[in-house]
Design a protein around this motif. Structure first.
Motif, mmCIF file in Angstrom:
data_model
loop_
_atom_site.group_PDB
_atom_site.id
_atom_site.type_symbol
_atom_site.label_atom_id
_atom_site.label_comp_id
_atom_site.label_asym_id
_atom_site.label_seq_id
_atom_site.Cartn_x
_atom_site.Cartn_y
_atom_site.Cartn_z
ATOM 1 N N LEU A 99 106.067 -15.016 94.511
ATOM 2 C CA LEU A 99 106.532 -14.529 93.219
ATOM 3 C C LEU A 99 107.116 -13.134 93.372
ATOM 4 C CD1 LEU A 99 106.659 -14.889 90.117
ATOM 5 C CD2 LEU A 99 104.358 -13.895 90.010
ATOM 6 N N THR A 100 108.389 -12.997 93.038
ATOM 7 C CA THR A 100 109.050 -11.689 93.044
ATOM 8 C C THR A 100 109.585 -11.406 91.634
ATOM 9 O OG1 THR A 100 111.201 -12.612 93.670
ATOM 10 C CG2 THR A 100 109.714 -11.972 95.454
ATOM 11 N N THR A 101 110.085 -10.215 91.430
ATOM 12 C CA THR A 101 110.615 -9.829 90.123
ATOM 13 C C THR A 101 112.112 -9.564 90.232
ATOM 14 O OG1 THR A 101 108.518 -8.842 89.465
ATOM 15 C CG2 THR A 101 110.474 -8.177 88.230
ATOM 16 N N ARG A 119 113.848 -8.704 82.702
ATOM 17 C CA ARG A 119 113.069 -8.901 83.925
ATOM 18 C C ARG A 119 112.373 -10.252 83.868
ATOM 19 N NH1 ARG A 119 112.284 -3.546 82.580
ATOM 20 N NH2 ARG A 119 112.958 -2.022 84.176
ATOM 21 N N THR A 120 112.399 -10.949 84.981
ATOM 22 C CA THR A 120 111.706 -12.231 85.053
ATOM 23 C C THR A 120 111.171 -12.439 86.449
ATOM 24 O OG1 THR A 120 111.867 -14.622 84.654
ATOM 25 C CG2 THR A 120 113.759 -13.553 85.708
ATOM 26 N N GLY A 121 110.128 -13.211 86.547
ATOM 27 C CA GLY A 121 109.617 -13.591 87.851
ATOM 28 C C GLY A 121 110.488 -14.674 88.462
ATOM 29 N N TYR A 131 113.355 -19.690 88.332
ATOM 30 C CA TYR A 131 113.131 -18.603 87.378
ATOM 31 C C TYR A 131 111.908 -18.941 86.517
ATOM 32 C CZ TYR A 131 117.679 -16.553 88.466
ATOM 33 O OH TYR A 131 118.736 -15.956 89.114
ATOM 34 N N VAL A 132 110.930 -18.059 86.547
ATOM 35 C CA VAL A 132 109.700 -18.296 85.789
ATOM 36 C C VAL A 132 110.001 -18.444 84.306
ATOM 37 C CG1 VAL A 132 107.474 -17.287 85.128
ATOM 38 C CG2 VAL A 132 108.268 -17.126 87.500
ATOM 39 N N GLN A 140 103.775 -20.842 82.645
ATOM 40 C CA GLN A 140 103.911 -19.413 82.931
ATOM 41 C C GLN A 140 102.557 -18.705 82.852
ATOM 42 O OE1 GLN A 140 107.138 -17.247 81.003
ATOM 43 N NE2 GLN A 140 108.162 -19.178 80.484
ATOM 44 N N GLY A 170 101.172 -11.882 95.495
ATOM 45 C CA GLY A 170 102.280 -12.614 94.892
ATOM 46 C C GLY A 170 102.473 -14.031 95.364
#
Length: 341
Positions: free
Chosen positions: A102-104, A117-119, A224-225, A233, A259
């Protein structure tokens, strides 16, 4: 329901599993409610895992290959199997070890004056070659009095006694959130859409057949989260309610969440360096000198491979060596590691 006598900590011992434990492990597997890949509710699959574990204990090695060591928590007076856990010497050998990282992602529009901003989930094999502690399950009646701590920490003293058989990095996967009916909101929101099967079916298939089907069908592009259902989520990176205690135990040992999440249920993967695990770092080598009438409860482990034993028992250091309670599963002259409990 466990009796008060069965909850006496010093009566329990962690030891390697054997085929004689099949019925006890099957009984535990029936209580998991699914999501425990390392403890499948399938007698043949469990038997195969025990056989693989036996071969792992018997192998002569100077470095980790692809071993799986199963341990059981046994009540010495009755022989009852109250829990189990396991260690994998090196993941990603027989088939790739997949995780989501998981990154941002941050995007900004000057015209709108907005920042979004999204994960983002990336399918990765970052843990290839690491060792894993997993498969921890304790009977619901026994989740008190320190038995969970004994079972969990026995794995670290096993690591300490067999350093050459494991990698420098150690991970632990925690089961993700599930609904009361055993389904997984994360699976339903992402992977399930590509496999045409429910979580329970996919989990059982993975436990018996391995996860090559993940490589075959899982989408390879980042996810995309924000595109996932709200329930998926919310589950991302959070352990099952019953896994909160296990998470705290891992954190106390120095494991951290960086992450990585499980591709099936979105549960967190935690990791650390083997040398940084608190129990490994603080364990003291000693020779058993005899019996003590008193002493503080300490975690004590000794024996190589199939002879491994670990217990939380009264212990006291003396000039002659370590003195243990009369019912300890060790004899005078044994070399052990011990740590505070």
């Amino acid at each position: 329901m466990a009796t008060s006598a069965e909850l006496r900590l010093s009566d329990w011992c962690v030891r390697p599993a054997g085929l004689r434990d099949l019925d006890g492990l099957k009984a535990l597997a029936e209580l998991t409610g699914g999501g425990f890949t390392n403890l499948p509710n399938d007698r043949d699959a469990l038997s195969e895992r025990i056989a693989r574990s036996d071969a792992s204990y018997a192998a002569r090695l100077t470095e980790p290959k692809d071993e799986n060591y199963i341990l059981v928590l046994e009540h010495a007076p009755s022989g009852r199997i109250g829990g189990t856990c396991c260690l994998f010497s090196r993941v990603g050998v027989r088939w790739p070890f997949y995780s989501y990282k998981l990154t941002t992602l941050s995007m900004q529009s000057a015209e709108l004056g907005r920042t979004f901003r999204t994960g983002v989930l990336h399918l990765v094999n970052d843990f290839e070659g690491a060792s894993e502690v997993g498969g921890l399950f304790l009977h619901p009646d026994l989740r008190t009095g320190g038995l969970g701590r004994l079972l969990a920490r026995s794995r670290y003293l096993f690591l300490g006694l067999h350093r050459a058989r494991f990698g420098d990095r150690v991970l632990a996967e925690l089961r993700g959130r599930m609904r009361d009916d055993g389904s997984s909101p994360f699976w339903d929101g992402l992977a399930g859409k590509f496999f045409g099967m429910g979580f329970q079916e996919a989990d059982a298939f993975n436990a018996v057949q391995g996860n090559q089907f993940i490589a075959d069908l899982m989408p390879k592009y980042p996810v995309y989260v924000a595109m996932l259902p709200a329930e998926a989520q919310e589950a991302l990176g959070h352990p099952h309610d019953h896994g909160q205690a296990a998470k705290r135990l891992l954190e106390a040992e120095g494991f951290g969440f960086h992450g990585y999440v499980d591709i099936f249920d979105g549960g967190p993967t935690m990791d650390t360096r083997l040398a940084d695990i608190r129990t490994v770092r603080e364990a003291v080598p000693a020779r058993v000198a005899g019996v003590a009438a008193d002493g503080e409860t300490r975690l004590v482990a000794g024996g190589q491979l199939k002879d491994f034993r670990c217990a939380a028992i009264p212990a006291r250091e003396s000039d002659a060596g370590l003195l243990l309670g009369k019912d300890a599963p060790f004899s005078a002259g044994d070399e052990v590691l011990h740590a505070g409990f």
